[in-house]
Design a protein around this motif. Structure first.
Motif: not given
Length: 335
Positions: A236, A256, A260
Motif C-alpha cells: 500500500q 487504490r 488503503a
C-alpha cells in the motif's frame, strides 16, 4: 503494588487525576477533571511518560505501541480522506504534501508499529518482503558453491554460505538461512516455488542498495562482488506514494485509495481489541479500596510504622509477599 489515593479536596484530586488511569483517549487533549465512577476507555501517552513506574515494563510497552499505531493510522486515514474529497485543484498540493509527510516518516511516527502494508505489528519489528533475481537457480542447482554475501554501509558485514553439491530445495534454503541470518535476512519458499526474503525495515535501505555476492564461478562470478537486484514486494505504501507525487490523479486512483482506507479501518479494529485487553489488565491492577478506606489504611499503616523498626521490617516483608498474591486473597486477608 501501588495504591493510588483520591481525596475529597479539589487540590489533591486535581493532582492525583493527572496520574490516574482514567485519562482521555486523545493524546493531544488532556483533562484533569475528576470523575467519580466512569473510566475513559484507554490511557493517554502522557500518563506513561509522567508516571512510568505505575505499570510493569511489558504493559508500558504495550500501551505505547497501541497508542503510536492508532495515532498514526488515524492521521493517515484523515489525510487520505481530505485528499480523496478535495473539492478543487488549488488545495490538492497541500493535501498531497500532508500525506507524503506521513508516508515518509511512517517508521518514526508509528514507532515501528505500522509496516508498508499498513498492517500493525506490536510484538515484533516491521518487515520488508522482497525477492532476489536468480535466487531460484540456487535451489535447483547449488553445485557445491561457496557464496560470500556482503552488506555495505558504514560498517561492512560479510556472511559465507556453503551450498551442498546436490540437495532438495528445502535443504539448500536452510543453508542460505544460516548464512543470510547473520545479515538479518530470512529466506522462505512459497507454494509456487518462488523464493521470498524478508528483513527488518530498519535494515531495508542497506539491503536494497548494498547487498552483493561473490561465488566460485558456478552461479556467481568469483573475481568480484556482484550487486544483487533487490525487488520489494508491492505494498500500500508504494501506491500512496505515487498518488501523493501526482495528486491530480487521486480521482483516477480511487480504488487504490479505497483499498488503503479499508486496510486502515481493519487494523484499527484489531487495535481496539488490544485496547480492550489492556483495559482489562489495568482494571485488574486497580485498588479495591474506596478513597475513604485507602485513607484509613494509610493512617493505620503510619501508626504501626511509628511503633518500632522491628514492626516496620516485618510489615515490609508482608507487603513484599502481598505483591505476589492474588488480588482476591489480599482482599480477604485485609477484610
Amino acid at each position: 503494588m501501588q495504591v493510588g489515593l483520591k481525596t475529597a479536596t479539589s487540590s489533591t484530586a486535581a493532582a492525583l487525576s493527572r496520574g490516574a488511569i482514567d485519562a482521555p483517549q486523545s493524546v493531544k487533549t488532556r483533562s484533569v477533571t475528576e470523575t467519580s465512577a466512569k473510566r475513559n476507555p484507554f490511557p493517554e501517552a502522557a500518563l506513561i511518560s509522567t508516571r512510568p513506574l505505575r505499570y510493569n515494563v511489558q504493559l508500558n510497552q504495550q500501551l505505547t505501541a497501541v497508542q503510536q499505531a492508532d495515532n498514526y493510522l488515524a492521521e493517515t486515514e484523515t489525510q487520505l480522506l481530505l485528499l480523496r474529497h478535495s473539492t478543487g485543484r488549488h488545495d490538492l498540493p497541500e493535501k498531497a504534501a500532508g500525506l507524503q509527510r506521513l508516508l515518509d516518516k511512517r517508521p518514526q511516527l508509528s514507532g515501528g508499529t505500522v509496516d508498508r502494508h499498513f498492517s500493525v505489528s506490536l510484538q515484533q519489528n516491521t518487515q520488508v518482503n522482497f525477492t532476489l533475481a536468480g535466487s531460484e537457480k540456487l535451489l535447483q542447482n547449488p553445485g557445491g558453491e561457496t557464496l560470500v554475501f556482503s552488506l555495505g554501509g558504514s560498517k561492512r558485514e560479510l556472511a559465507a554460505v556453503a551450498l551442498p553439491e546436490e540437495a532438495a530445495p528445502r535443504q539448500v534454503l536452510m543453508h542460505l538461512n544460516v548464512g543470510l541470518g547473520r545479515l538479518g535476512i530470512n529466506a522462505r519458499q512459497d507454494i509456487t516455488g518462488r523464493v521470498k526474503f524478508s528483513v527488518d525495515e530498519s535494515r531495508w535501505d542497506r539491503v536494497s542498495q548494498q547487498l552483493s555476492v561473490k561465488g566460485e564461478g558456478h552461479n556467481y562470478p568469483s573475481d568480484s562482488f556482484t550487486l544483487l537486484a533487490v525487488q520489494p514486494e508491492q505494498a500500500q505504501h508504494e501506491g500512496l506514494v505515487q498518488i501523493a507525487a501526482r495528486p491530480e490523479s487521486a480521482r483516477e486512483n480511487n480504488a487504490r485509495m479505497q483499498s488503503a482506507l479499508e486496510q486502515i479501518t481493519s487494523q484499527r479494529g484489531k487495535l481496539r481489541i488490544h485496547q480492550d485487553r489492556v483495559r482489562s489488565r489495568i482494571d485488574d491492577m486497580a485498588t479495591p479500596y474506596t478513597p475513604k478506606q485507602a485513607q484509613e489504611t494509610a493512617r493505620a499503616l503510619g501508626n504501626v510504622l511509628e511503633k518500632s523498626t522491628e514492626s516496620f521490617s516485618g510489615l515490609n516483608r508482608a507487603l513484599g509477599a502481598q505483591a505476589n498474591l492474588h488480588l482476591a486473597t489480599v482482599k480477604n486477608l485485609l477484610g
